[in-house]
Motif scaffolding. Structure first.
Motif, PDB file in Angstrom:
ATOM      1  N   UNK A   1      29.210 -49.140  -9.915  1.00  0.00           N
ATOM      2  CA  UNK A   1      29.215 -48.974  -8.555  1.00  0.00           C
ATOM      3  C   UNK A   1      28.132 -48.776  -7.562  1.00  0.00           C
ATOM      4  N   UNK A   2      26.904 -49.007  -8.280  1.00  0.00           N
ATOM      5  CA  UNK A   2      25.693 -48.939  -7.726  1.00  0.00           C
ATOM      6  C   UNK A   2      24.803 -47.332  -7.452  1.00  0.00           C
ATOM      7  N   UNK A   3      25.561 -46.674  -8.238  1.00  0.00           N
ATOM      8  CA  UNK A   3      25.003 -45.125  -8.256  1.00  0.00           C
ATOM      9  C   UNK A   3      23.817 -45.013  -9.233  1.00  0.00           C
ATOM     10  N   UNK A   4      22.567 -44.517  -8.929  1.00  0.00           N
ATOM     11  CA  UNK A   4      21.622 -44.334  -9.670  1.00  0.00           C
ATOM     12  C   UNK A   4      21.869 -43.454 -10.952  1.00  0.00           C
ATOM     13  N   UNK A   5      21.366 -43.688 -12.094  1.00  0.00           N
ATOM     14  CA  UNK A   5      21.420 -42.996 -13.277  1.00  0.00           C
ATOM     15  C   UNK A   5      19.932 -42.613 -13.884  1.00  0.00           C
ATOM     16  N   UNK A   6      19.646 -41.623 -13.779  1.00  0.00           N
ATOM     17  CA  UNK A   6      18.169 -41.286 -14.305  1.00  0.00           C
ATOM     18  C   UNK A   6      18.072 -40.922 -15.824  1.00  0.00           C
ATOM     19  N   UNK A   7      17.094 -41.208 -16.577  1.00  0.00           N
ATOM     20  CA  UNK A   7      16.840 -40.834 -17.940  1.00  0.00           C
ATOM     21  C   UNK A   7      15.980 -39.695 -17.813  1.00  0.00           C
TER      22      UNK A   7
END
Length: 140
Positions: free
Chosen positions: A42-48
């Motif tokens: 969906x284009x959302x950012x996911x950070x590690x």
């Protein structure tokens, strides 16, 4: 699914809180290419966790007066060092395998049943610790 330091698990608000920054700062760093989180379908950012550590490092370097371009260079060099270290480990493993398989460099031993066992140099055959008791037959 295994989770490690590169697993994209934090939404932007959580990553910003962990890094001690405003979410808008994270968006700006993403646009500048300093920290690039993965994106969901969906284009959302996911950070590690690795991204969070990079954000903390950016904050530290920035507080010490390093420009954003300087920070980009530092992060790029750190990524390069990480890549090169992984390659060195890979090459060391390949070299060890080559040395083991090179004729004249292999060591052989005899197994407990007389079979030939190929071994790495510097290792020992595992000894069996079973005890055998011999009793003579009673002959009358």
């Amino acid at each position: 699914m295994s989770v490690d330091e590169t697993s994209p698990i934090f939404v932007i608000s959580v990553a910003a809180e962990l890094a001690g920054m405003h979410p808008q700062t994270l968006r700006q760093y993403d646009r500048l290419g300093l920290v690039s989180p993965t994106r969901t379908s969906g284009g959302s950012r996911r950070y590690s966790m690795r991204n969070v550590m990079q954000l903390r490092e950016i904050a530290q370097l920035s507080s010490e007066g390093v420009s954003l371009e300087g920070i980009r260079r530092v992060l790029g060099l750190e990524d390069e060092v990480t890549t090169l270290r992984a390659r060195v480990h890979e090459l060391e493993a390949m070299l060890a395998d080559e040395m083991l398989n090179r004729p004249g460099r292999r060591v052989f031993a005899a197994g407990s049943h007389g079979e030939v066992i190929s071994m790495r140099a510097g290792t020992r055959v595992r000894r069996e610790t079973a005890m055998v008791v011999w009793r003579p037959l009673d002959r009358d």
